[in-house]
Design an enzyme around this catalytic site. Structure first.
Site, PDB file in Angstrom:
ATOM      1  N   GLY A 118      -9.980  12.086   2.535  1.00 42.64           N
ATOM      2  CA  GLY A 118     -10.640  10.987   3.514  1.00 42.64           C
ATOM      3  C   GLY A 118     -10.617  11.386   5.036  1.00 42.64           C
ATOM      4  O   GLY A 118     -11.247  12.438   5.245  1.00 42.64           O
ATOM      5  N   ARG A 122       1.669  15.066   1.536  1.00 42.81           N
ATOM      6  CA  ARG A 122       2.432  14.999   0.605  1.00 42.81           C
ATOM      7  C   ARG A 122       1.962  15.437  -0.759  1.00 42.81           C
ATOM      8  O   ARG A 122       2.726  16.221  -1.677  1.00 42.81           O
ATOM      9  CB  ARG A 122       3.039  13.753   0.282  1.00 42.81           C
ATOM     10  CG  ARG A 122       2.253  12.714  -0.338  1.00 42.81           C
ATOM     11  CD  ARG A 122       2.824  11.188  -0.701  1.00 42.81           C
ATOM     12  NE  ARG A 122       1.838  10.436  -1.067  1.00 42.81           N
ATOM     13  CZ  ARG A 122       2.142   9.098  -1.265  1.00 42.81           C
ATOM     14  NH1 ARG A 122       3.279   8.548  -1.188  1.00 42.81           N
ATOM     15  NH2 ARG A 122       1.329   8.201  -1.588  1.00 42.81           N
ATOM     16  N   ASN A 154      -2.291  10.199  10.516  1.00 39.83           N
ATOM     17  CA  ASN A 154      -3.402   9.717   9.945  1.00 39.83           C
ATOM     18  C   ASN A 154      -2.721   8.946   8.441  1.00 39.83           C
ATOM     19  O   ASN A 154      -3.390   8.116   8.213  1.00 39.83           O
ATOM     20  CB  ASN A 154      -4.264  10.658   9.701  1.00 39.83           C
ATOM     21  CG  ASN A 154      -5.427  10.366   8.793  1.00 39.83           C
ATOM     22  OD1 ASN A 154      -6.382   9.566   8.779  1.00 39.83           O
ATOM     23  ND2 ASN A 154      -4.873  10.796   7.506  1.00 39.83           N
ATOM     24  N   TYR A 214      -0.169  -4.404   4.985  1.00 40.47           N
ATOM     25  CA  TYR A 214      -0.926  -3.642   5.648  1.00 40.47           C
ATOM     26  C   TYR A 214      -1.319  -3.949   7.003  1.00 40.47           C
ATOM     27  O   TYR A 214      -1.147  -3.221   8.022  1.00 40.47           O
ATOM     28  CB  TYR A 214      -2.164  -3.224   4.673  1.00 40.47           C
ATOM     29  CG  TYR A 214      -3.308  -2.385   5.214  1.00 40.47           C
ATOM     30  CD1 TYR A 214      -2.765  -0.801   4.865  1.00 40.47           C
ATOM     31  CD2 TYR A 214      -4.366  -2.440   5.796  1.00 40.47           C
ATOM     32  CE1 TYR A 214      -3.713   0.343   5.342  1.00 40.47           C
ATOM     33  CE2 TYR A 214      -5.146  -1.530   6.554  1.00 40.47           C
ATOM     34  CZ  TYR A 214      -4.801  -0.248   6.240  1.00 40.47           C
ATOM     35  OH  TYR A 214      -5.613   0.954   6.539  1.00 40.47           O
ATOM     36  N   LYS A 236       0.010  -1.918  10.396  1.00 42.41           N
ATOM     37  CA  LYS A 236      -1.073  -1.323  11.194  1.00 42.41           C
ATOM     38  C   LYS A 236      -0.950  -2.025  12.642  1.00 42.41           C
ATOM     39  O   LYS A 236      -1.195  -1.515  13.670  1.00 42.41           O
ATOM     40  CB  LYS A 236      -2.341  -1.454  10.635  1.00 42.41           C
ATOM     41  CG  LYS A 236      -2.657  -0.783   9.511  1.00 42.41           C
ATOM     42  CD  LYS A 236      -2.577   0.886   9.688  1.00 42.41           C
ATOM     43  CE  LYS A 236      -2.932   1.529   8.766  1.00 42.41           C
ATOM     44  NZ  LYS A 236      -2.751   2.960   8.907  1.00 42.41           N
ATOM     45  N   THR A 289     -13.955   5.778   1.717  1.00 45.78           N
ATOM     46  CA  THR A 289     -13.060   7.069   1.541  1.00 45.78           C
ATOM     47  C   THR A 289     -12.570   6.591   0.003  1.00 45.78           C
ATOM     48  O   THR A 289     -12.755   5.464  -0.284  1.00 45.78           O
ATOM     49  CB  THR A 289     -12.100   7.252   2.308  1.00 45.78           C
ATOM     50  OG1 THR A 289     -11.267   6.054   2.442  1.00 45.78           O
ATOM     51  CG2 THR A 289     -12.531   7.341   3.820  1.00 45.78           C
ATOM     52  N   GLN A 339     -17.613  -9.863  16.829  1.00 48.61           N
ATOM     53  CA  GLN A 339     -18.297 -10.951  16.414  1.00 48.61           C
ATOM     54  C   GLN A 339     -17.536 -12.115  16.932  1.00 48.61           C
ATOM     55  O   GLN A 339     -16.089 -12.233  17.127  1.00 48.61           O
ATOM     56  CB  GLN A 339     -18.535 -11.055  14.828  1.00 48.61           C
ATOM     57  CG  GLN A 339     -19.295  -9.939  14.450  1.00 48.61           C
ATOM     58  CD  GLN A 339     -19.253  -9.894  12.790  1.00 48.61           C
ATOM     59  OE1 GLN A 339     -20.214 -10.178  12.251  1.00 48.61           O
ATOM     60  NE2 GLN A 339     -18.223  -9.203  12.274  1.00 48.61           N
TER      61      GLN A 339
HETATM   62  N1  NAD Z   1     -10.700   4.075   4.569  1.00 50.41           N
HETATM   63  C1  NAD Z   1     -10.885   3.034   5.540  1.00 50.41           C
HETATM   64  O1  NAD Z   1     -11.699   2.458   5.586  1.00 50.41           O
HETATM   65  C2  NAD Z   1      -9.761   2.947   6.308  1.00 50.41           C
HETATM   66  C3  NAD Z   1      -9.881   1.946   7.461  1.00 50.41           C
HETATM   67  C4  NAD Z   1      -8.880   1.712   8.277  1.00 50.41           C
HETATM   68  C5  NAD Z   1      -7.928   2.548   8.425  1.00 50.41           C
HETATM   69  N2  NAD Z   1      -7.665   3.500   7.441  1.00 50.41           N
HETATM   70  C6  NAD Z   1      -6.478   4.393   7.892  1.00 50.41           C
HETATM   71  O2  NAD Z   1      -6.876   5.634   7.611  1.00 50.41           O
HETATM   72  C7  NAD Z   1      -6.000   6.383   7.239  1.00 50.41           C
HETATM   73  C8  NAD Z   1      -6.499   7.541   6.352  1.00 50.41           C
HETATM   74  O3  NAD Z   1      -7.282   6.757   5.094  1.00 50.41           O
HETATM   75  P1  NAD Z   1      -8.057   7.354   4.149  1.00 50.41           P
HETATM   76  O4  NAD Z   1      -9.056   6.151   3.868  1.00 50.41           O
HETATM   77  O5  NAD Z   1      -8.460   8.684   4.519  1.00 50.41           O
HETATM   78  O6  NAD Z   1      -7.068   7.305   2.950  1.00 50.41           O
HETATM   79  P2  NAD Z   1      -7.077   8.236   1.593  1.00 50.41           P
HETATM   80  O7  NAD Z   1      -6.179   7.482   0.499  1.00 50.41           O
HETATM   81  O8  NAD Z   1      -8.317   8.947   1.102  1.00 50.41           O
HETATM   82  O9  NAD Z   1      -6.006   9.480   2.229  1.00 50.41           O
HETATM   83  C9  NAD Z   1      -4.615   9.381   2.467  1.00 50.41           C
HETATM   84  C10 NAD Z   1      -3.781  10.568   2.562  1.00 50.41           C
HETATM   85  O10 NAD Z   1      -2.541  10.228   2.979  1.00 50.41           O
HETATM   86  C11 NAD Z   1      -1.877  10.764   2.174  1.00 50.41           C
HETATM   87  N3  NAD Z   1      -0.391  10.248   2.167  1.00 50.41           N
HETATM   88  C12 NAD Z   1      -0.078   8.984   1.722  1.00 50.41           C
HETATM   89  N4  NAD Z   1       1.202   8.763   1.788  1.00 50.41           N
HETATM   90  C13 NAD Z   1       1.855   9.782   2.275  1.00 50.41           C
HETATM   91  C14 NAD Z   1       2.913  10.368   2.904  1.00 50.41           C
HETATM   92  N5  NAD Z   1       4.100   9.377   2.558  1.00 50.41           N
HETATM   93  N6  NAD Z   1       3.269  11.398   3.607  1.00 50.41           N
HETATM   94  C15 NAD Z   1       2.103  12.175   3.823  1.00 50.41           C
HETATM   95  N7  NAD Z   1       0.592  11.830   3.240  1.00 50.41           N
HETATM   96  C16 NAD Z   1       0.563  10.785   2.579  1.00 50.41           C
HETATM   97  C17 NAD Z   1      -2.386  10.653   0.815  1.00 50.41           C
HETATM   98  O11 NAD Z   1      -1.869  11.774  -0.034  1.00 50.41           O
HETATM   99  C18 NAD Z   1      -3.824  11.086   0.865  1.00 50.41           C
HETATM  100  O12 NAD Z   1      -4.107  12.391   1.195  1.00 50.41           O
HETATM  101  C19 NAD Z   1      -4.855   5.510   6.649  1.00 50.41           C
HETATM  102  O13 NAD Z   1      -3.936   5.294   7.664  1.00 50.41           O
HETATM  103  C20 NAD Z   1      -5.820   4.271   6.649  1.00 50.41           C
HETATM  104  O14 NAD Z   1      -4.648   3.346   6.415  1.00 50.41           O
HETATM  105  C21 NAD Z   1      -8.616   3.873   6.440  1.00 50.41           C
END
Ligand code: NAD
Length: 256
Positions: free
Chosen positions: A20, A41, A90, A155, A159, A192, A256
């Protein structure tokens, strides 16, 4: 797109970079010239991302909840690369449940990864960045760190903590004159695997996805590259007067 090499000579470490937004950020920082330390991880997927980048990238296994791993990985990066300039906290997890339905175990799990993981990154990142007289820390929060979502109690809480932890780190580093900037990003729904999991939890996934799209004024889900571009900007010297900022990347959702 032709990108400048504005991150040439900089060393960047990204957590959760196997998938992602983390993987997209790793690709973007690498294309802009940074040496990229891909961490996750998930060893198999993380190593594959680093291998796909080729020269100028390595993989280290790092579970962000584990302080001993943080120390070992950061110290190994400093020993091999001479320092650390950019840290992207991230890695994150989500649990879909309201405050009534969230168990204390689920609440603690989400906070361990999303909040304590970012705290450990900031703590050990600052330790080595100050020796280099500067750096940029980018913490991945969410629109859910600013506004409430009913089915994301843990969550949202985790955050929201990242949002103000970021400002505390920024103010500490400014007061100490470390030259380290610290900012948080607040994406809305980005296409993602994490958002796939959210929509697939609904009986009608297509309808759920359409509902998310409808909530965004710009009329689409975000792309991982939309976030990676903001990561690269905050990482670069173009953002040298920006610290303690919370930047939504949300197609107008919060306006908004
Ligand atoms: N996708 C969205 O819409 C969105 C929106 C807002 C915020 N976010 C934030 O962006 C970040 C990335 O999200 P994403 O959508 O790419 O998610 P994703 O699930 O595609 O990727 C998350 C990654 O984090 C790794 N991970 C999880 N726990 C871990 C740990 N304890 N140690 C190391 N790695 C770990 C996973 O193995 C994975 O590769 C996150 O913090 C998420 O909360 C995502």
């Amino acid at each position: 797109m032709n990108l400048t090499k504005r991150l040439e000579g900089k060393v960047a470490l990204i957590t959760g970079a196997a998938s992602g937004l983390g993987a997209a950020s790793a690709r973007r920082l690498h294309r802009e010239g940074a040496f990229v330390v891909v961490t996750d991880r998930d060893v198999e997927k993380g190593a594959a991302v680093a291998a796909s980048l080729g020269e100028g990238a390595v993989f280290h296994k790092l579970d962000v909840v584990n302080e001993a791993e943080w120390i070992a990985v950061i110290d190994a990066v400093v020993a091999a690369q001479g320092g650390l300039d950019i840290l992207v906290n991230n890695a994150g997890v989500g649990v879909l449940a309201s405050v009534e339905d969230t168990t204390i175990e689920a609440f603690r799990f989400v906070h361990a990864v999303n909040t304590e993981g970012v705290f450990l990154g900031c703590k050990h990142g600052v330790r080595v960045m100050k020796a280099r007289s500067g750096g940029s820390i980018i913490n991945m929060s969410s629109v859910a760190g600013i506004a409430g979502a009913p089915d994301m109690a843990a969550y949202c809480s985790s955050k929201g903590a990242v949002r103000t932890l970021t400002k505390s780190v920024a103010m500490h580093c400014a007061r100490k004159g470390y030259g380290i900037r610290c900012n948080s990003l607040h994406p809305a729904f980005i296409d993602t695997p994490m958002v796939d999991a959210v929509v697939n939890a609904h009986r009608d996934a297509d309808r759920a996805r359409a509902g998310l799209v409808k909530s965004i004024p710009l009329g689409r889900l975000g792309e991982a590259d939309d976030v990676a571009a903001a990561v690269a900007y905050l990482a670069s010297d173009d953002a040298k007067f920006i610290t303690g900022v919370e930047l939504p990347i949300d197609g107008g959702l919060l306006a908004q």
